[in-house]
Design an enzyme around this catalytic site. Structure first.
Site, PDB file in Angstrom:
ATOM      1  N   ASP A 350      -9.902 -35.697 -23.436  1.00 45.98           N
ATOM      2  CA  ASP A 350      -8.736 -35.604 -24.323  1.00 45.98           C
ATOM      3  C   ASP A 350      -7.803 -36.789 -24.042  1.00 45.98           C
ATOM      4  O   ASP A 350      -8.110 -37.642 -23.217  1.00 45.98           O
ATOM      5  CB  ASP A 350      -8.016 -34.272 -24.126  1.00 45.98           C
ATOM      6  CG  ASP A 350      -7.497 -34.087 -22.706  1.00 45.98           C
ATOM      7  OD1 ASP A 350      -8.159 -34.575 -21.766  1.00 45.98           O
ATOM      8  OD2 ASP A 350      -6.429 -33.491 -22.522  1.00 45.98           O
ATOM      9  N   HIS A 672     -18.211 -34.374 -22.779  1.00 49.48           N
ATOM     10  CA  HIS A 672     -17.143 -34.003 -23.710  1.00 49.48           C
ATOM     11  C   HIS A 672     -16.087 -35.110 -23.681  1.00 49.48           C
ATOM     12  O   HIS A 672     -15.307 -35.208 -22.725  1.00 49.48           O
ATOM     13  CB  HIS A 672     -16.541 -32.663 -23.287  1.00 49.48           C
ATOM     14  CG  HIS A 672     -15.466 -32.186 -24.206  1.00 49.48           C
ATOM     15  ND1 HIS A 672     -15.734 -31.554 -25.398  1.00 49.48           N
ATOM     16  CD2 HIS A 672     -14.120 -32.284 -24.133  1.00 49.48           C
ATOM     17  CE1 HIS A 672     -14.602 -31.258 -26.001  1.00 49.48           C
ATOM     18  NE2 HIS A 672     -13.598 -31.702 -25.261  1.00 49.48           N
ATOM     19  N   ASP A 720     -26.281 -30.432 -21.332  1.00 48.59           N
ATOM     20  CA  ASP A 720     -25.771 -31.758 -21.713  1.00 48.59           C
ATOM     21  C   ASP A 720     -25.356 -31.729 -23.181  1.00 48.59           C
ATOM     22  O   ASP A 720     -26.039 -32.274 -24.042  1.00 48.59           O
ATOM     23  CB  ASP A 720     -26.851 -32.813 -21.454  1.00 48.59           C
ATOM     24  CG  ASP A 720     -26.293 -34.216 -21.631  1.00 48.59           C
ATOM     25  OD1 ASP A 720     -25.052 -34.362 -21.702  1.00 48.59           O
ATOM     26  OD2 ASP A 720     -27.103 -35.162 -21.694  1.00 48.59           O
ATOM     27  N   GLU A 729     -17.396 -31.996 -19.259  1.00 53.12           N
ATOM     28  CA  GLU A 729     -16.354 -32.997 -19.522  1.00 53.12           C
ATOM     29  C   GLU A 729     -16.363 -34.017 -18.376  1.00 53.12           C
ATOM     30  O   GLU A 729     -17.107 -33.875 -17.397  1.00 53.12           O
ATOM     31  CB  GLU A 729     -14.978 -32.309 -19.633  1.00 53.12           C
ATOM     32  CG  GLU A 729     -13.909 -33.250 -20.150  1.00 53.12           C
ATOM     33  CD  GLU A 729     -12.717 -32.543 -20.812  1.00 53.12           C
ATOM     34  OE1 GLU A 729     -12.711 -31.313 -20.894  1.00 53.12           O
ATOM     35  OE2 GLU A 729     -11.796 -33.266 -21.249  1.00 53.12           O
TER      36      GLU A 729
HETATM   37  O1  9MR Z   1     -10.157 -29.514 -14.252  1.00 54.35           O
HETATM   38  C1  9MR Z   1      -9.431 -28.410 -14.775  1.00 54.35           C
HETATM   39  C2  9MR Z   1     -10.007 -27.144 -14.200  1.00 54.35           C
HETATM   40  O2  9MR Z   1      -9.810 -27.092 -12.802  1.00 54.35           O
HETATM   41  C3  9MR Z   1      -9.388 -25.943 -14.886  1.00 54.35           C
HETATM   42  O3  9MR Z   1     -10.056 -24.772 -14.451  1.00 54.35           O
HETATM   43  C4  9MR Z   1      -9.493 -26.083 -16.408  1.00 54.35           C
HETATM   44  C5  9MR Z   1      -8.884 -24.919 -17.170  1.00 54.35           C
HETATM   45  O4  9MR Z   1      -7.529 -24.871 -16.965  1.00 54.35           O
HETATM   46  O5  9MR Z   1      -8.878 -27.275 -16.821  1.00 54.35           O
HETATM   47  C6  9MR Z   1      -9.478 -28.413 -16.279  1.00 54.35           C
HETATM   48  O6  9MR Z   1      -8.791 -29.505 -16.711  1.00 54.35           O
HETATM   49  C7  9MR Z   1      -8.924 -29.927 -18.035  1.00 54.35           C
HETATM   50  C8  9MR Z   1      -7.523 -30.063 -18.565  1.00 54.35           C
HETATM   51  O7  9MR Z   1      -6.958 -28.782 -18.661  1.00 54.35           O
HETATM   52  C9  9MR Z   1      -7.452 -30.811 -19.875  1.00 54.35           C
HETATM   53  N1  9MR Z   1      -8.137 -32.083 -19.777  1.00 54.35           N
HETATM   54  C10 9MR Z   1      -9.501 -31.940 -19.380  1.00 54.35           C
HETATM   55  C11 9MR Z   1      -9.613 -31.290 -18.033  1.00 54.35           C
HETATM   56  C12 9MR Z   1     -11.052 -31.203 -17.565  1.00 54.35           C
HETATM   57  O8  9MR Z   1     -11.845 -30.337 -18.276  1.00 54.35           O
END
Ligand code: 9MR
Length: 860
Positions: A350, A672, A720, A729
């Site tokens: 994102d 992602h 994947d 991601e």
């Molecule tokens: O890395 C984060 C993970 O530890 C959390 O469990 C998750 C849900 O809150 O969010 C992950 O972080 C994401 C973030 O919220 C938005 N940008 C992408 C991050 C990686 O997936």
């Protein structure tokens, strides 16, 4: 403690092709309709995932229902949407849709089965009127379209088209029918290796999944297919993490360097791999390159990343971007000022920029340098080692890259004169989630600052204090400025010790909420102490003092105490660190004990044995702990553990993939990411080399994971797929862990003591934009070469223009020279001299290693 509250809308409220509605269409008489539920979490018992909301809607689970606040004043139903993607439908099959719904004020809504992406074809649309009294609606329809599981099928509610604001609540959403059974788990090929390579002198192990309970014979073959070693597998029994019966193959005693080796058990052949001291050497550069790719506020230039990955600057106020130069707070905060928060790294797939996560990532790059510098090994990260614009400014490139983020972190501090001056805003991101793909410069969403938080403020304090001591030799002004910011932030956090980020602030960006900040206080105090010698009482007075933060789960953005401990261990100050050292070593021992029992050893364990969001980042960070344990003791067992963590990430795992893009025979491709979205748009690239996938997540927190992987064993909860954001991601914090570990691994990779059969002498003369190189290659073995292929890699921006005495080819940094007709045969003791002219950017570093016919040569 992490609160998971993260959703994203994959569907912009774009034009939906309106096809005639088919509510109540009769079920196809001929086809059998099995009871397959197509909707994931339709009763909202698992929270709101994977339901998304789009523009003009925001949803939350309240009292067991999913209630969506709808902004009035829109023209069309589809101007306010909520739904889920990846819903499977089969043409010709009938489905029964049912749901409960009510609304604060009576209004019409539509329930629509259709396509998630353009041209947004519809299968069926049902219009109903919802009232304050909850009603149950049931319809049947026949699908006219085919969407596989995790494809582009969608189920959505349309809530728009009326003048007033409203709240609509839905529950028990179900679409049942079709003949497609729920997907089973396809087992991955059973013989799993580090697909990149193994290093001489370090254990070389592979895993083999089989029902056999007795040992099986294995063979190691070289690139010519010749058997070079054989042995018997060692049965380890049932492995809980993979839910497989696993055997181990140990070929550690074979140490001759070369490429293209394979293992064989019966008919099963592994992916090819190298045995070489340089097998993983350049991974540190690719994993660090990730950060340049993620830079915000600057064009990503082809001269550093190649044409495929180049893109315009993001969020610099060029339409449709709103720009990060003048960002207000969220409307509900009324903070009364805007900030210029250009720069920094995009966090992940994102376009959000988050202080807590960017902070630990910048810390880890800086820490990687600080650790290497302490033992005099920092040259590998010095100026001219990375393909970045700062590659010849006299400053180590890894510090330049980290500074790109540190400058952004500084800009997130609340200005003087404001009520929370000195605190840091938790994050800045889009008001609504954008769809995939959307390149940074295409993002039209308004950008907003979230409230200041204690966690972000302490992150800023810690990273700025660390930057201050590392930049002291290079930039006194920056060193002083970062220290002043760190002190101010720390004082502001002490004055506001419990401003927690809102766990529900997860629309348009991740929440990154953290309910415990004792660890952030400890980390910030430790960094300030290491830099200044002050703040001692804050360190020793913390409940975490003495290494209390180390555990077999690991550290990450929400658990930062161990970062403070690492700094206390590395930076010499007058404070006993024995307890910290003992805690780190006992945690490292606990990792080794766990790994000894695993079929595919990875240093990481949760209380319930599950794997969670970002598990690969935790594996890499625990590899860092093992690497540090080796640094502290010199014990081989810890080195072996750190290398085993890398083996897991690079392919010795039950999904038989390398989790690092561009590395290994079967690497991750479809992460992602809104730019590396090749799976959705073939004109866009796949993930660039060095990007680390988040890794298995047994909580299956996205619709693709929920549909494709039900019942998966922890280490197999991975696919994947670009939409599987809870397990595929990429993020800066996972890549910083990989960069740290891969730098350590490169540093601890030592050439084989087994004599090689070739020797290469390399000389180059360079000027600013070009160079000429000469190579002399000698056959030091006992048999003649009847053809030869010389391979090496550049570390920077060299491009061969013209070569002689060989056929030269270059792919990215990899160079290959093959014999020409007149020098095909090289007798033992004989040499061939060849050379090339190349253009270059930055400093030229001679290639670290040469291979002839897949075998690593001695450098002459
Ligand atoms: O890395 C984060 C993970 O530890 C959390 O469990 C998750 C849900 O809150 O969010 C992950 O972080 C994401 C973030 O919220 C938005 N940008 C992408 C991050 C990686 O997936």
């Amino acid at each position: 403690m992490v609160i998971k509250n993260w959703r994203r809308a994959l569907l912009p409220a774009a034009v939906l092709a309106l096809v005639a509605a088919a509510p109540g269409a009769p079920a196809a008489a001929s086809a059998p309709a099995a009871e397959y539920e197509r909707i994931v979490n339709g009763d909202f018992s698992a929270g709101s995932d994977p339901w998304w909301t789009g523009a003009n809607t925001s949803g939350s689970v309240t009292g067991g229902e999913y209630c969506v606040a709808v902004t009035g004043g829109t023209a069309n139903g589809y101007d306010a949407l909520s739904g889920q993607n990846g819903v499977p439908y089969e043409a010709g099959q009938s489905y029964t849709l049912s749901f409960d719904a009510r609304a604060t004020v009576e209004q019409p809504i539509s329930a629509v089965a259709g396509e998630a992406v353009a041209p947004y074809r519809q299968i069926a649309r049902t219009d109903v009127t919802v009232t304050p009294v909850k009603q149950t609606f049931t319809f049947t329809f026949e699908s006219t379209l085919d969407f596989p599981t995790a494809g582009n099928g969608q189920f959505a509610f349309w809530f728009g088209g009326q003048s007033f604001d409203n709240t609509v609540c839905v529950d028990n959403v179900s679409v049942v029918g079709g003949v497609l059974p729920p997907p089973g788990l396809e087992p991955a090929p059973p013989l799993r290796v580090n697909q990149v390579g193994y290093v001489p002198g370090v254990p070389k192990q592979a895993s083999f999944a089989t029902d056999s309970t007795t040992p099986l014979p294995w063979t190691l073959r070289d690139s010519a297919g010749t058997s070079v070693a054989t042995g018997q597998t060692v049965p380890k029994g049932h492995d809980a993490a993979s839910d497989e019966n696993v055997h181990t193959i140990d070929f550690s005693s074979y140490d001759r360097e070369g490429s293209g080796y394979t293992l064989t058990v019966g008919d099963v052949v592994s992916h090819p791999f190298d045995i070489s001291a340089t097998a993983m050497s350049d991974l540190r550069y690719d994993s660090l390159a990730f950060f340049y790719h993620q830079r915000s506020g600057t064009p990503i230039e082809a001269q550093y990343v190649g044409e495929e990955y180049a893109r315009p600057a993001g969020h610099v106020n060029v339409a449709p971007n709103r720009g990060d130069d003048d960002v207000p707070c969220r409307a509900d905060l009324n903070c009364g000022y805007t900030l210029d928060v250009r720069g920094g790294w995009y966090d992940a797939g994102d376009h959000g920029k988050y202080v807590v996560n960017g902070g630990i990532s910048a810390w880890q790059l800086q820490n990687s340098y600080e650790r290497a510098a302490l033992i005099g090994d920092e040259a590998a990260m010095g100026d001219g080692t990375l393909a970045i614009p700062e590659q010849s400014n006299g400053v180590p490139d890894v510090l330049d890259e980290a500074r790109w983020e540190v400058e952004f972190l500084l800009s997130m501090q609340v200005p003087d004169g404001q009520p929370l001056a000195g605190m840091a805003h938790h994050k800045i991101h889009d008001e609504q989630w954008t769809g995939l793909p959307t390149l940074p410069h295409e993002d039209a969403q308004p950008r907003r600052l979230s409230a200041p938080s204690t966690a972000a403020t302490l992150n800023l304090a810690a990273v700025a204090a660390q930057a201050s001591r590392l930049w002291a030799p290079y930039d006194a002004e920056f060193s002083a400025r970062t220290l002043a910011v760190a002190k101010k932030a720390y004082a502001a956090a002490k004055a506001n010790p419990s401003r927690l980020a809102d766990p529900n602030d997860g629309t348009g960006g991740g929440a990154y909420s953290d309910s415990t900040v004792t660890d952030e206080f400890y980390w910030a105090a430790a960094e300030l102490f290491a830099t200044t010698g002050e703040y001692r009482a804050d360190v020793t007075g913390s409940a975490l003092y003495g290494g209390k933060s180390f555990n077999v789960h690991g550290f990450d953005w929400a658990a930062t105490g161990a970062l403070g401990d690492v700094t206390l261990l590395l930076v010499p100050r007058d404070l006993p660190a024995d307890a910290v050292r003992a805690a780190l070593l006992s945690t490292a021992d606990a990792h080794l004990a766990n790994m000894a029992g695993m079929g595919h050893p990875a240093p990481y364990r949760t209380a319930d044995g599950g794997y969670e969001w970002g598990s690969n980042g935790l594996v890499a960070n625990n590899g860092v702990v093992l690497g540090l344990a080796h640094d502290l003791t010199g014990a081989a067992k810890y080195r072996d553990g750190a290398f085993a963590a890398m083996d897991y990430l690079l392919g010795r795992n039950p999904v038989d993939h390398s989790y690092v893009a561009g590395w290994g025979d079967q690497p991750v491709r479809n992460v992602h990411h809104r730019h590396w979205a090749n799976q959705l748009d073939p004109s866009l690239p796949t993930a660039p080399a060095g990007a680390l996938s988040g890794g298995p997540n047994s909580a299956l927190q996205d619709p693709i994971a929920a549909r494709l992987l039900p019942g998966c064993a922890p280490q197999r909860c991975w696919v994947d797929h670009i939409e599987a954001y809870s397990l595929n991601e990429v993020t800066v914090n996972w890549n910083s862990a990989l960069a740290w570990l891969s730098n350590w691994v490169a540093e601890h990779s030592v050439p084989s003591a087994v004599p090689s059969g070739c020797k290469v002498a390399y000389t180059a003369s360079t000027w600013q934009t070009g160079m000429t190189a000469q190579l002399t290659m000698t056959n030091t073995g006992t048999s003649a070469w009847d053809a030869w292929r010389l391979e090496f890699a550049f570390s920077g921006g060299e491009r061969i223009q013209h070569g002689w005495s060989a056929t030269w080819t270059q792919t990215d940094r990899a160079v290959r020279a093959e014999n020409v007709a007149w020098n095909t045969r090289v007798a033992p003791g004989a040499s061939v001299t060849l050379g090339f002219n190349a253009s270059k950017t930055g400093t030229h570093t001679p290639p670290a290693a040469f291979k002839v016919n897949g075998q690593v040569c001695t450098n002459a």
